[in-house]
Design an enzyme around this catalytic site. Structure first.
Site, short mmCIF file in Angstrom:
data_model
loop_
_atom_site.label_atom_id
_atom_site.label_comp_id
_atom_site.label_asym_id
_atom_site.label_seq_id
_atom_site.Cartn_x
_atom_site.Cartn_y
_atom_site.Cartn_z
N GLU A 1 42.34 100.88 43.63
CA GLU A 1 42.10 100.92 45.07
C GLU A 1 41.73 99.54 45.59
O GLU A 1 42.06 99.16 46.69
CB GLU A 1 41.01 101.93 45.42
CG GLU A 1 39.62 101.54 44.96
CD GLU A 1 38.55 102.52 45.45
OE1 GLU A 1 38.90 103.50 46.11
OE2 GLU A 1 37.38 102.29 45.15
N ILE B 1 34.51 96.28 41.47
CA ILE B 1 34.18 94.89 41.78
C ILE B 1 32.74 94.63 41.37
O ILE B 1 31.89 95.52 41.42
CB ILE B 1 34.39 94.61 43.29
CG1 ILE B 1 34.34 93.11 43.59
CG2 ILE B 1 33.39 95.38 44.13
CD1 ILE B 1 34.80 92.77 45.01
#
Length: 445
Positions: free
Chosen positions: A243, A219
């Site tokens: 994930e 991210i």
């Protein structure tokens, strides 16, 4: 008693629900977007009549009420599996503490009794007609945490999307002790705009991508920049196994780049364990059969990742040294994030046929005084936490290029890393490499 009667019999206010917490308890909050906001506020209101309450969580998305109500930490001790920007402020002030872990192992700490849970509090989606509450955006190690808990309180929130899962994706009303209805906003993750350096790093990684790969993105600005490049490219038939699902993936789904049709298993299904992003992303996931949540022990297991041919993992790091050691969780002794799943995916991607793992960072940073510092260091000496050992160092990326460290001798690593360091820093790095006896006389720069 039918499920609706049972639901009604267990409903109470947040203030009533938290009365179950007693002195000395360990309380677990649902991590990231499963954070029980109303229950956190109610527990904070009990700060003056409780003692020694240990709260465990990960990736706080907004101010933590128990800490705001207890500024001297007389009552609450906040413990974090992984840390957000908000958590860093508490860590910097000595008001929170990190619990080191590999994400693939996190659930096992609960199963093996290493992480006791007296009371578990999580946010869930509204109950379905069968009496089930979807875990929504956070699968992670939720099931293991709930299995370890003596008491379970669910905060039912219509803003939480229903997300289908491979397993460990819901809880039945019969297994909860209290139900609190809430209208709190589900946590949103800020969508960072890519910087010029983020875009250059993404452009350096892009040539390694091809049709049919399965992609794991972290991210932040750089993954967002790469997502934009892919969305505007001719790449097709990509898969998702990650994930953490963020808005970068939403862009790829909207552009038709992710089909999951070439994955060797879970064909047609994107897989994630935790989701953090925008309201639009959460709406996209609600009752979407194209996407599955799965437990972290499955998603992050290198054996799972190994079976995904052409797997590409891309994550960020903070610094590397000339030996190939990588730090992704601290700046010296100042804690920044956590190991999370980085080493899980570095390990799994290397084991996959044609798999590759990339760890990316700006080559340097400029401090508040305008002084430039290299993020490629001669050696780590200030207490920096090593996240990825030199024996597993993968493809390292800066705005100046890509260095594949696999199989390289120390002098080759030093040369490769100095080649992607900031030009202003290279001469000093060469001198350091010479002093450390890892610079071959015939090396070129």
């Amino acid at each position: 008693m039918d499920v609706y009667q049972e639901y009604k019999s267990k409903c109470c206010t947040a203030d009533q629900a938290v009365q179950v917490v007693k002195d000395g308890d360990w309380v677990d909050y649902g991590m990231s977007c499963a954070y029980p906001t109303a229950l956190d506020k109610a527990l904070a209101r009990r700060h003056s009549d409780l003692k020694d309450i240990k709260v465990r969580n990960a990736i706080s998305c907004h101010a933590v009420a128990i800490l705001e109500a207890d500024p001297e930490n007389r009552t609450f001790t906040y413990n974090l599996w992984h840390c957000s920007g908000i958590d860093r402020k508490y860590l910097d002030a000595g008001r929170a503490y990190h619990e080191p872990m590999l994400f693939r192992d996190c659930g096992s700490y609960y199963r093996r009794g290493f992480a006791p849970v007296d009371v578990a509090m999580i946010t869930v989606a509204p109950m379905d007609k069968h009496g089930n509450f979807s875990f929504g955006l956070t699968n992670g190690c939720t099931q293991e945490m709930l299995d370890a808990a003596e008491t379970i309180i669910v905060e039912v929130n219509p803003n939480m999307p229903v997300v289908f899962g491979m397993g460990s994706d819901h809880i039945h009303v019969s297994k909860v002790q209290a139900i609190v209805e809430s209208q709190e906003a589900v946590s949103l993750a800020p969508n960072r705009e890519p910087s010029a350096i983020d875009k250059q790093i993404a452009e350096n990684i892009f040539p390694y991508l091809h049709d049919g790969i399965t992609l794991q993105l972290g991210i932040g600005g750089m993954p967002n920049a790469l997502g934009i490049l892919i969305a505007e490219s001719d790449l097709k038939d990509l898969g998702m196994h990650t994930e953490l699902m963020s808005d970068g993936y939403l862009d790829l789904y909207k552009a038709g780049k992710i089909t999951n049709d070439k994955k060797p298993f879970q064909r047609g299904k994107g897989v994630f364990s935790i989701c953090m992003g925008s309201k639009e992303l959460y709406e996209f996931l609600d009752h979407n059969q194209d996407v599955l949540s799965a437990p972290m022990h499955y998603v992050n297991n290198p054996e799972t990742i190994r079976q995904l041919d052409d797997f590409i993992s891309i994550n960020s790091c903070i610094a590397a040294d000339l030996y190939g050691q990588v730090c992704s969780e601290s700046a010296g002794t100042r804690h920044i994030s956590g190991t999370g799943g980085q080493l899980d995916f570095v390990t799994g991607a290397y084991a996959a046929d044609h798999g590759k793992a990339f760890l990316a960072m700006p080559s340097s940073r400029v401090d508040k005084k305008g002084v430039r510092h290299s993020n490629i260091l001669p050696k780590f000496t200030a207490g920096d936490i090593i996240t990825t050992p030199r024996t597993q160092a993968p493809y390292m990326v800066t705005e100046y290029g890509v260095a594949n460290l696999s199989g390289l001798a120390t002098w080759q690593r030093a040369e490769a890393l100095i080649n992607i360091a900031h030009p202003d820093m290279r001469e000093d790095l060469i001198k350091a490499a010479e002093a450390q006896r890892i610079w071959r006389r015939s090396n070129k720069i």
